[in-house]
Design an enzyme around this catalytic site. Structure first.
Site, PDB file in Angstrom:
ATOM      1  N   HIS A 125       0.793  -1.238   0.000  1.00 16.28           N
ATOM      2  CA  HIS A 125       0.000   0.000   0.000  1.00 16.28           C
ATOM      3  C   HIS A 125       0.822   1.283   0.000  1.00 16.28           C
ATOM      4  CE1 HIS A 125       0.776   0.070   4.363  1.00 16.28           C
ATOM      5  NE2 HIS A 125       0.526   1.362   4.288  1.00 16.28           N
TER       6      HIS A 125
HETATM    7  C1  UD1 Z   1      -2.140   6.121   5.174  1.00 16.97           C
HETATM    8  C2  UD1 Z   1      -0.855   6.659   5.823  1.00 16.97           C
HETATM    9  C3  UD1 Z   1       0.206   5.573   5.838  1.00 16.97           C
HETATM   10  C4  UD1 Z   1      -0.316   4.303   6.494  1.00 16.97           C
HETATM   11  C5  UD1 Z   1      -1.624   3.879   5.850  1.00 16.97           C
HETATM   12  C6  UD1 Z   1      -2.201   2.717   6.609  1.00 16.97           C
HETATM   13  C7  UD1 Z   1      -0.432   9.038   5.447  1.00 16.97           C
HETATM   14  C8  UD1 Z   1       0.344  10.036   4.687  1.00 16.97           C
HETATM   15  N1  UD1 Z   1      -0.331   7.784   5.044  1.00 16.97           N
HETATM   16  O1  UD1 Z   1      -1.836   5.801   3.835  1.00 16.97           O
HETATM   17  O2  UD1 Z   1       1.324   6.027   6.581  1.00 16.97           O
HETATM   18  O3  UD1 Z   1       0.644   3.289   6.341  1.00 16.97           O
HETATM   19  O4  UD1 Z   1      -2.561   4.965   5.896  1.00 16.97           O
HETATM   20  O5  UD1 Z   1      -3.123   1.992   5.890  1.00 16.97           O
HETATM   21  O6  UD1 Z   1      -1.114   9.395   6.382  1.00 16.97           O
HETATM   22  N2  UD1 Z   1      -9.188   5.125   0.650  1.00 16.97           N
HETATM   23  C9  UD1 Z   1     -10.427   4.561   0.541  1.00 16.97           C
HETATM   24  N3  UD1 Z   1     -11.105   4.263   1.690  1.00 16.97           N
HETATM   25  C10 UD1 Z   1     -10.626   4.502   2.921  1.00 16.97           C
HETATM   26  C11 UD1 Z   1      -9.362   5.094   3.019  1.00 16.97           C
HETATM   27  C12 UD1 Z   1      -8.661   5.394   1.887  1.00 16.97           C
HETATM   28  O7  UD1 Z   1     -10.921   4.307  -0.560  1.00 16.97           O
HETATM   29  O8  UD1 Z   1     -11.305   4.199   3.918  1.00 16.97           O
HETATM   30  C13 UD1 Z   1      -8.428   5.400  -0.587  1.00 16.97           C
HETATM   31  C14 UD1 Z   1      -8.670   6.798  -1.132  1.00 16.97           C
HETATM   32  O9  UD1 Z   1      -8.646   6.715  -2.532  1.00 16.97           O
HETATM   33  C15 UD1 Z   1      -7.454   7.554  -0.653  1.00 16.97           C
HETATM   34  C16 UD1 Z   1      -6.377   6.484  -0.686  1.00 16.97           C
HETATM   35  O10 UD1 Z   1      -7.035   5.294  -0.297  1.00 16.97           O
HETATM   36  O11 UD1 Z   1      -7.138   8.651  -1.455  1.00 16.97           O
HETATM   37  C17 UD1 Z   1      -5.208   6.751   0.245  1.00 16.97           C
HETATM   38  O12 UD1 Z   1      -5.662   6.960   1.590  1.00 16.97           O
HETATM   39  P1  UD1 Z   1      -4.786   7.864   2.593  1.00 16.97           P
HETATM   40  O13 UD1 Z   1      -5.355   7.774   3.937  1.00 16.97           O
HETATM   41  O14 UD1 Z   1      -4.574   9.221   2.029  1.00 16.97           O
HETATM   42  O15 UD1 Z   1      -3.376   7.190   2.551  1.00 16.97           O
HETATM   43  P2  UD1 Z   1      -2.975   5.676   2.773  1.00 16.97           P
HETATM   44  O16 UD1 Z   1      -2.311   5.210   1.537  1.00 16.97           O
HETATM   45  O17 UD1 Z   1      -4.128   4.914   3.288  1.00 16.97           O
HETATM   46  N1  UDP Z   2      -4.163  -4.994   8.743  1.00 14.99           N
HETATM   47  C1  UDP Z   2      -5.447  -5.515   8.783  1.00 14.99           C
HETATM   48  N2  UDP Z   2      -6.025  -5.880   7.597  1.00 14.99           N
HETATM   49  C2  UDP Z   2      -5.396  -5.778   6.397  1.00 14.99           C
HETATM   50  C3  UDP Z   2      -4.072  -5.250   6.385  1.00 14.99           C
HETATM   51  C4  UDP Z   2      -3.496  -4.850   7.571  1.00 14.99           C
HETATM   52  O1  UDP Z   2      -6.038  -5.656   9.849  1.00 14.99           O
HETATM   53  O2  UDP Z   2      -5.982  -6.139   5.368  1.00 14.99           O
HETATM   54  C5  UDP Z   2      -3.548  -4.601  10.010  1.00 14.99           C
HETATM   55  C6  UDP Z   2      -2.237  -5.277  10.292  1.00 14.99           C
HETATM   56  O3  UDP Z   2      -2.463  -6.524  10.928  1.00 14.99           O
HETATM   57  C7  UDP Z   2      -1.537  -4.271  11.179  1.00 14.99           C
HETATM   58  C8  UDP Z   2      -2.021  -2.938  10.634  1.00 14.99           C
HETATM   59  O4  UDP Z   2      -3.223  -3.222   9.919  1.00 14.99           O
HETATM   60  O5  UDP Z   2      -1.963  -4.392  12.527  1.00 14.99           O
HETATM   61  C9  UDP Z   2      -1.011  -2.364   9.688  1.00 14.99           C
HETATM   62  O6  UDP Z   2      -1.601  -1.324   8.998  1.00 14.99           O
HETATM   63  P1  UDP Z   2      -1.192  -0.893   7.508  1.00 14.99           P
HETATM   64  O7  UDP Z   2      -0.484  -1.990   6.845  1.00 14.99           O
HETATM   65  O8  UDP Z   2      -2.421  -0.360   6.873  1.00 14.99           O
HETATM   66  O9  UDP Z   2      -0.249   0.363   7.767  1.00 14.99           O
HETATM   67  P2  UDP Z   2       1.241   0.580   8.309  1.00 14.99           P
HETATM   68  O10 UDP Z   2       1.484  -0.309   9.467  1.00 14.99           O
HETATM   69  O11 UDP Z   2       2.156   0.336   7.165  1.00 14.99           O
HETATM   70  O12 UDP Z   2       1.259   2.025   8.661  1.00 14.99           O
END
Ligand code: UD1
Ligand code: UDP
Length: 382
Positions: free
Chosen positions: A222
């Site tokens: 991601h």
């Molecule tokens: C964010 C965090 C990242 C973390 C990740 C965990 C920042 C800069 N990044 O990244 O550090 O590892 O969360 O998962 O804060 N979207 C949906 N539904 C949702 C949420 C997001 O469709 O419920 C889609 C949207 O198109 C959005 C994209 O995902 O634009 C990215 O979401 P965003 O929260 O901006 O960043 P992440 O890649 O999720």
């Molecule tokens: N996680 C989850 N479902 C998923 C992917 C991740 O519950 O499909 C959990 C995972 O077990 C961990 C946390 O989400 O506890 C990690 O989050 P993510 O990978 O979104 O972000 P990061 O840790 O890189 O910020």
């Protein structure tokens, strides 16, 4: 009885909701009456399977305040959060702001609180990738330097802060200018231990997908560079597909919504068709936490660019190939539990083949004793 310490906990992204479960549980049990927690959800993540499912499964009370900011560019999203958090802080109801990790929700909380002199407690302080192209690196550096309490999960994190000029000997009353740095262990380790049994009882994902112990590879992708740069996206997925064919193992990949969108918009169409046709390449919706723990504990190998999943692989004694050029969790790489492979097909394939053939070396626990949340609550009270 003394007035309880009033904490405003700010969450927004999936991993923060999960991390918050540990301290939220400690506040409602061992520290009941001494700490009072208000939960503010920024709304950074909002799909049911990216947010609500974790409240339900991990027994976190619902958010007291929901900002519903949703998705957006870094600036727009962070600005909306800062405004909402500042409004809440100005009610005067909160003594401390508690922040997790390194997302835009973390950054917003740190800036909003520090500017109006409300002390910030940062959980997962001191982690560094030394790569400021990562938005998370900017967020965590800023948050650490606004914080009054820096709760580090590892000694490496403590050392990183010392190298940035934090005085580890600060004692007495903590302030933003004389912050306290403490290694309390990792709240994610607390959670994995606490929910592993429940996952065994409740998760049916292993049977539902027809998987067996050590019988598949678990992957997650991601990071913004891996999803937004087509070359990296195609390199990672085509290598995973080759690994699936070569090793004859199913690959389970719960898809982050960002990655799903990127695959639809940016993936080589021929590769997308091959993935769809490969029966054992399971592109699943985002998993709930109990299912995720079940998958991690049954997998033979984990391949990921997630920070949290790297560590959980270690908690469940699974080797891990990291789809990044560097990691904040350097201990895992130093001890041979994980290998950095970036988005390089040869490095990913070689590391996976090696781990599938030989496993990972045994390694003592690295992330505390499973009581990080209690240590953090105790430190805040003292
Ligand atoms: C964010 C965090 C990242 C973390 C990740 C965990 C920042 C800069 N990044 O990244 O550090 O590892 O969360 O998962 O804060 N979207 C949906 N539904 C949702 C949420 C997001 O469709 O419920 C889609 C949207 O198109 C959005 C994209 O995902 O634009 C990215 O979401 P965003 O929260 O901006 O960043 P992440 O890649 O999720
Ligand atoms: N996680 C989850 N479902 C998923 C992917 C991740 O519950 O499909 C959990 C995972 O077990 C961990 C946390 O989400 O506890 C990690 O989050 P993510 O990978 O979104 O972000 P990061 O840790 O890189 O910020």
């Amino acid at each position: 009885m003394a007035t309880p310490l009033r904490i405003l906990t700010i969450i927004g992204a999936r991993p923060q909701i999960i991390k918050a479960a540990a301290i939220s549980h400690a506040v409602r049990t061992k520290f009941k009456g001494r700490i009072q927690e208000t939960l503010l959800h920024t709304g950074q993540h909002y799909d049911n399977n990216m947010s609500q499912v974790f409240f339900d499964e991990l027994g976190i009370p619902g958010a007291d305040i929901a900002l519903n900011v949703g998705s957006g560019s870094h600036g727009a999203q962070t600005a909306r959060m800062i405004e909402g958090i500042e409004t809440e802080l100005k009610t005067g109801k909160h003594d401390v702001v508690l922040l997790y990790g390194d997302t835009n929700s973390t950054l917003a909380g740190a800036l909003a609180a520090a500017k109006i002199h409300i002390p910030v407690a940062h959980v997962e302080a001191g982690l560094r990738s030394f790569n400021k192209a990562m938005p998370e690196e900017v967020n965590r550096v800023v948050c650490d330097h606004c914080s009054t309490w820096l709760f580090c999960p590892t000694e490496t994190a403590v050392t990183n802060l010392a190298n940035e000029g934090f005085d580890l000997k600060n004692a007495g009353t903590a302030t933003a200018d004389k912050p306290h740095v403490l290694n309390c262990g990792d709240v994610m380790f607390d959670n994995s231990m606490r929910f592993a049994e429940l996952a065994k009882e409740r998760s049916t994902i292993i049977a539902d997908l027809g998987l067996g112990m050590n019988g598949f590879i678990l992957a997650t992708v991601h990071r913004d560079n891996n999803t937004d740069e087509p070359e990296r996206l195609n390199a990672i997925f085509s290598t995973l597909l080759k690994m699936h064919h070569l090793h004859g193992l199913p690959i389970v990949l719960p898809l982050h919504p960002r990655t799903k969108k990127a695959m639809e918009e940016r993936m080589d169409p021929a590769l997308a068709r091959e993935l769809a046709a490969a029966k054992g390449f399971i592109l699943a919706p985002p998993a709930g936490f109990l299912d995720m723990i079940a998958l991690e504990s049954h997998a033979k190998l984990v391949v990921t660019d997630s920070g949290g999943v790297q560590k959980e692989a270690f908690f469940f004694a699974k080797p891990c190939v990291i789809l990044r050029p560097q990691t904040e969790w350097v201990e895992l790489v130093e001890r041979g539990q994980a290998v950095l492979a970036d988005a390089d097909p040869a490095r990913i394939a070689n590391a996976a083949a090696d781990f599938l053939a030989n496993g990972a070396p045994a390694c003592p626990p690295l992330f505390g004793d499973g009581h990080a949340a209690e240590a953090i609550c105790a430190a805040l009270l003292s």
